[in-house]
Design a protein around this motif. Sequence first.
Motif, PDB file in Angstrom:
ATOM      1  N   TYR A 136       0.858  -1.175   0.000  1.00  0.00           N
ATOM      2  CA  TYR A 136       0.000   0.000   0.000  1.00  0.00           C
ATOM      3  C   TYR A 136       0.897   1.228   0.000  1.00  0.00           C
ATOM      4  O   TYR A 136       1.909   1.207   0.662  1.00  0.00           O
TER       5      TYR A 136
ATOM      6  N   ASP B 268     -13.133   7.974   8.971  1.00  0.00           N
ATOM      7  CA  ASP B 268     -11.790   8.552   8.949  1.00  0.00           C
ATOM      8  C   ASP B 268     -10.782   7.415   9.084  1.00  0.00           C
ATOM      9  O   ASP B 268     -10.600   6.860  10.168  1.00  0.00           O
TER      10      ASP B 268
ATOM     11  N   PRO C  18     -16.904   6.900   2.691  1.00  0.00           N
ATOM     12  CA  PRO C  18     -16.311   8.229   2.853  1.00  0.00           C
ATOM     13  C   PRO C  18     -16.539   8.879   4.217  1.00  0.00           C
ATOM     14  O   PRO C  18     -15.799   9.793   4.592  1.00  0.00           O
ATOM     15  N   LYS C  19     -17.523   8.426   4.979  1.00  0.00           N
ATOM     16  CA  LYS C  19     -17.789   9.051   6.277  1.00  0.00           C
ATOM     17  C   LYS C  19     -16.866   8.538   7.384  1.00  0.00           C
ATOM     18  O   LYS C  19     -16.885   9.069   8.490  1.00  0.00           O
TER      19      LYS C  19
ATOM     20  N   GLN D 236      -8.011   0.128  -0.892  1.00  0.00           N
ATOM     21  CA  GLN D 236      -8.391   1.347  -1.616  1.00  0.00           C
ATOM     22  C   GLN D 236      -9.892   1.384  -1.871  1.00  0.00           C
ATOM     23  O   GLN D 236     -10.530   2.421  -1.692  1.00  0.00           O
ATOM     24  N   MET D 237     -10.478   0.257  -2.271  1.00  0.00           N
ATOM     25  CA  MET D 237     -11.926   0.211  -2.494  1.00  0.00           C
ATOM     26  C   MET D 237     -12.695   0.461  -1.198  1.00  0.00           C
ATOM     27  O   MET D 237     -13.714   1.143  -1.191  1.00  0.00           O
TER      28      MET D 237
ATOM     29  N   ILE E   3     -11.674   2.230   1.477  1.00  0.00           N
ATOM     30  CA  ILE E   3     -11.530   3.645   1.845  1.00  0.00           C
ATOM     31  C   ILE E   3     -12.435   4.518   0.983  1.00  0.00           C
ATOM     32  O   ILE E   3     -13.122   5.413   1.490  1.00  0.00           O
ATOM     33  N   GLN E   4     -12.467   4.274  -0.312  1.00  0.00           N
ATOM     34  CA  GLN E   4     -13.294   5.082  -1.214  1.00  0.00           C
ATOM     35  C   GLN E   4     -14.779   4.774  -1.055  1.00  0.00           C
ATOM     36  O   GLN E   4     -15.615   5.641  -1.274  1.00  0.00           O
ATOM     37  N   GLY E   5     -15.106   3.575  -0.630  1.00  0.00           N
ATOM     38  CA  GLY E   5     -16.502   3.171  -0.516  1.00  0.00           C
ATOM     39  C   GLY E   5     -17.189   3.610   0.758  1.00  0.00           C
ATOM     40  O   GLY E   5     -18.412   3.556   0.863  1.00  0.00           O
TER      41      GLY E   5
ATOM     42  N   TYR F  34      -0.641   1.775  -3.253  1.00  0.00           N
ATOM     43  CA  TYR F  34      -1.419   1.095  -4.279  1.00  0.00           C
ATOM     44  C   TYR F  34      -0.528   0.392  -5.289  1.00  0.00           C
ATOM     45  O   TYR F  34       0.364   0.996  -5.867  1.00  0.00           O
TER      46      TYR F  34
END
Length: 41
Positions: free
Chosen positions: A11, A33, A30-31, A23-24, A26-28, A13
């Motif tokens: 990581y 932290d 968003p609320k 990564q998926m 974290i992006q999926g 990436y």
Amino acid sequence: MKVCLIAEGSYPYTFGGVSAWVQMLIQGVPKVDFSIQTFDA
């Protein structure tokens, strides 16, 4: 909410594997932290 993920050294990436899953995630969500602790195996 704060979440710490512990990931292998690939990581932030590289194509495929654990880094792609992280990564998926974290992006999926968003609320949340996220902080990431990496290490070399």
